[in-house]
Design a protein around this motif. Structure first.
Motif, mmCIF file in Angstrom:
data_model
loop_
_atom_site.group_PDB
_atom_site.id
_atom_site.type_symbol
_atom_site.label_atom_id
_atom_site.label_comp_id
_atom_site.label_asym_id
_atom_site.label_seq_id
_atom_site.Cartn_x
_atom_site.Cartn_y
_atom_site.Cartn_z
ATOM 1 N N TYR A 39 0.925 -0.855 -0.276
ATOM 2 C CA TYR A 39 -0.128 0.300 0.386
ATOM 3 C C TYR A 39 0.634 1.468 0.411
ATOM 4 O O TYR A 39 2.212 1.258 0.081
ATOM 5 C CB TYR A 39 -1.109 -0.468 1.676
ATOM 6 C CG TYR A 39 -0.109 -0.068 2.867
ATOM 7 C CD1 TYR A 39 0.249 1.261 3.276
ATOM 8 C CD2 TYR A 39 -0.027 -1.087 3.383
ATOM 9 C CE1 TYR A 39 0.783 1.335 4.316
ATOM 10 C CE2 TYR A 39 0.703 -1.057 4.125
ATOM 11 C CZ TYR A 39 1.240 -0.069 4.665
ATOM 12 O OH TYR A 39 1.431 0.163 6.169
ATOM 13 N N PHE A 51 -3.494 3.199 0.817
ATOM 14 C CA PHE A 51 -4.434 2.368 -0.802
ATOM 15 C C PHE A 51 -3.917 1.219 -0.871
ATOM 16 O O PHE A 51 -2.918 1.581 -1.251
ATOM 17 C CB PHE A 51 -4.527 3.550 -1.604
ATOM 18 C CG PHE A 51 -5.752 4.665 -1.230
ATOM 19 C CD1 PHE A 51 -6.724 4.607 -2.073
ATOM 20 C CD2 PHE A 51 -5.563 5.782 -0.771
ATOM 21 C CE1 PHE A 51 -7.664 5.598 -2.078
ATOM 22 C CE2 PHE A 51 -6.768 6.953 -0.511
ATOM 23 C CZ PHE A 51 -7.691 6.670 -1.273
ATOM 24 N N GLU A 54 -3.331 -2.894 -5.962
ATOM 25 C CA GLU A 54 -3.995 -4.009 -7.103
ATOM 26 C C GLU A 54 -2.241 -4.416 -8.368
ATOM 27 O O GLU A 54 -2.190 -5.452 -8.295
ATOM 28 C CB GLU A 54 -5.288 -3.538 -7.579
ATOM 29 C CG GLU A 54 -5.297 -4.980 -8.286
ATOM 30 C CD GLU A 54 -6.925 -4.780 -8.483
ATOM 31 O OE1 GLU A 54 -7.690 -4.737 -9.670
ATOM 32 O OE2 GLU A 54 -8.158 -4.489 -8.181
ATOM 33 N N LYS A 67 -2.716 0.673 -10.052
ATOM 34 C CA LYS A 67 -4.013 0.292 -10.435
ATOM 35 C C LYS A 67 -4.590 -0.464 -8.397
ATOM 36 O O LYS A 67 -3.920 -0.707 -7.962
ATOM 37 C CB LYS A 67 -4.449 -1.006 -10.799
ATOM 38 C CG LYS A 67 -5.983 -1.433 -10.644
ATOM 39 C CD LYS A 67 -7.545 -0.462 -10.962
ATOM 40 C CE LYS A 67 -8.604 -1.140 -11.051
ATOM 41 N NZ LYS A 67 -8.731 -1.053 -9.614
ATOM 42 N N CYS A 69 -6.808 -0.847 -5.264
ATOM 43 C CA CYS A 69 -8.291 -1.554 -5.352
ATOM 44 C C CYS A 69 -9.387 -0.980 -4.981
ATOM 45 O O CYS A 69 -9.164 0.113 -3.832
ATOM 46 C CB CYS A 69 -8.028 -2.239 -3.297
ATOM 47 S SG CYS A 69 -6.784 -4.038 -4.240
ATOM 48 N N ASP A 70 -10.194 -1.386 -5.233
ATOM 49 C CA ASP A 70 -11.592 -0.836 -4.995
ATOM 50 C C ASP A 70 -11.469 1.087 -5.975
ATOM 51 O O ASP A 70 -12.870 1.765 -5.543
ATOM 52 C CB ASP A 70 -11.941 -0.456 -3.744
ATOM 53 C CG ASP A 70 -11.826 -1.990 -2.796
ATOM 54 O OD1 ASP A 70 -12.322 -2.808 -4.149
ATOM 55 O OD2 ASP A 70 -11.708 -1.454 -1.799
ATOM 56 N N ILE A 71 -10.500 0.882 -6.462
ATOM 57 C CA ILE A 71 -10.855 2.298 -7.842
ATOM 58 C C ILE A 71 -10.365 1.521 -8.631
ATOM 59 O O ILE A 71 -10.001 1.249 -9.485
ATOM 60 C CB ILE A 71 -9.777 2.994 -7.415
ATOM 61 C CG1 ILE A 71 -9.373 3.644 -5.939
ATOM 62 C CG2 ILE A 71 -9.518 4.182 -7.995
ATOM 63 C CD1 ILE A 71 -10.319 4.812 -5.364
ATOM 64 N N ASP A 72 -12.311 1.800 -9.503
ATOM 65 C CA ASP A 72 -12.616 1.102 -10.761
ATOM 66 C C ASP A 72 -12.887 1.975 -11.426
ATOM 67 O O ASP A 72 -13.366 1.273 -12.738
ATOM 68 C CB ASP A 72 -13.518 -0.378 -10.651
ATOM 69 C CG ASP A 72 -12.653 -1.068 -9.524
ATOM 70 O OD1 ASP A 72 -11.683 -1.280 -9.445
ATOM 71 O OD2 ASP A 72 -13.533 -1.334 -8.957
ATOM 72 N N GLN A 76 -13.870 7.739 -9.772
ATOM 73 C CA GLN A 76 -13.061 7.695 -8.898
ATOM 74 C C GLN A 76 -11.396 7.869 -8.473
ATOM 75 O O GLN A 76 -10.815 8.910 -8.046
ATOM 76 C CB GLN A 76 -13.178 6.532 -8.253
ATOM 77 C CG GLN A 76 -14.574 5.796 -8.113
ATOM 78 C CD GLN A 76 -14.670 4.197 -8.201
ATOM 79 O OE1 GLN A 76 -14.320 3.121 -8.792
ATOM 80 N NE2 GLN A 76 -15.177 4.236 -7.053
#
Length: 174
Positions: A39, A51, A54, A67, A69-72, A76
């Protein structure tokens, strides 16, 4: 809660890249790659938030595409644009014994070896020329440049976050 004194700056998030939530990350210190970190810590609205990554890939020597996680989505990712990025001091010190990067010493106190008195706090390091300089803010708010020469550095104490320097006579009065 992550405190500002427990982290050091390593870069800044740039623009979104593509439509799947990737962002460009412009870094000054690649410690996140050397230590294989899971992170990064971003400052979002004045709050330090971890954060999890990924994946990331290097674009050049000072930029990676990340990239999180959870920012897709692009929207965002756009909300993270211009966020400062930090790394935990404790994690860096555990993994890299005796090897501090310039970014890690930001926030350290500078102590004059002759007088034993604190000179100020390192606000940044200018390594853009062959002669690296510590940019130090004195207690009275004055900015002072001090050479970051190995010949002048007498001691570095990571636990007390101090650097003891032999400061040439008259340098602080310039």
């Amino acid at each position: 809660m992550i405190r500002k004194e427990d982290v050091f700056p390593i870069g800044r998030i740039g623009k979104p890249h593509g439509i799947k939530g990737e962002v460009s990350f412009h870094f000054d210190d690649d410690i996140f790659d050397r230590l294989d970190s899971d992170y990064l810590i971003l400052e979002v609205d004045g709050i330090l938030v971890p954060f999890f990554m990924e994946e990331y890939r290097f674009r050049n020597d000072s930029t990676v595409l990340v990239k999180f996680c959870d920012i897709d989505m692009q929207e965002q990712a756009r909300q993270l644009t211009h966020c400062d990025v930090f790394f935990e001091r404790s994690k860096a010190e555990e993994e890299e014994e005796g090897e501090l990067s310039w970014a890690q010493i930001i926030g350290f106190s500078v102590v004059d070896s002759a007088s034993g008195q604190p000179v100020g706090t390192i606000s940044s390091v200018d390594d853009s020329t062959i002669n690296t300089l510590f940019e130090v803010v004195t207690p009275d708010g004055k900015d002072v440049l001090i050479p970051a020469s190995d010949d002048l550095i007498e001691d570095v104490n990571t636990h007390q976050r101090t650097i003891t320097l032999h400061i040439p006579e008259g340098l602080l009065s310039i």
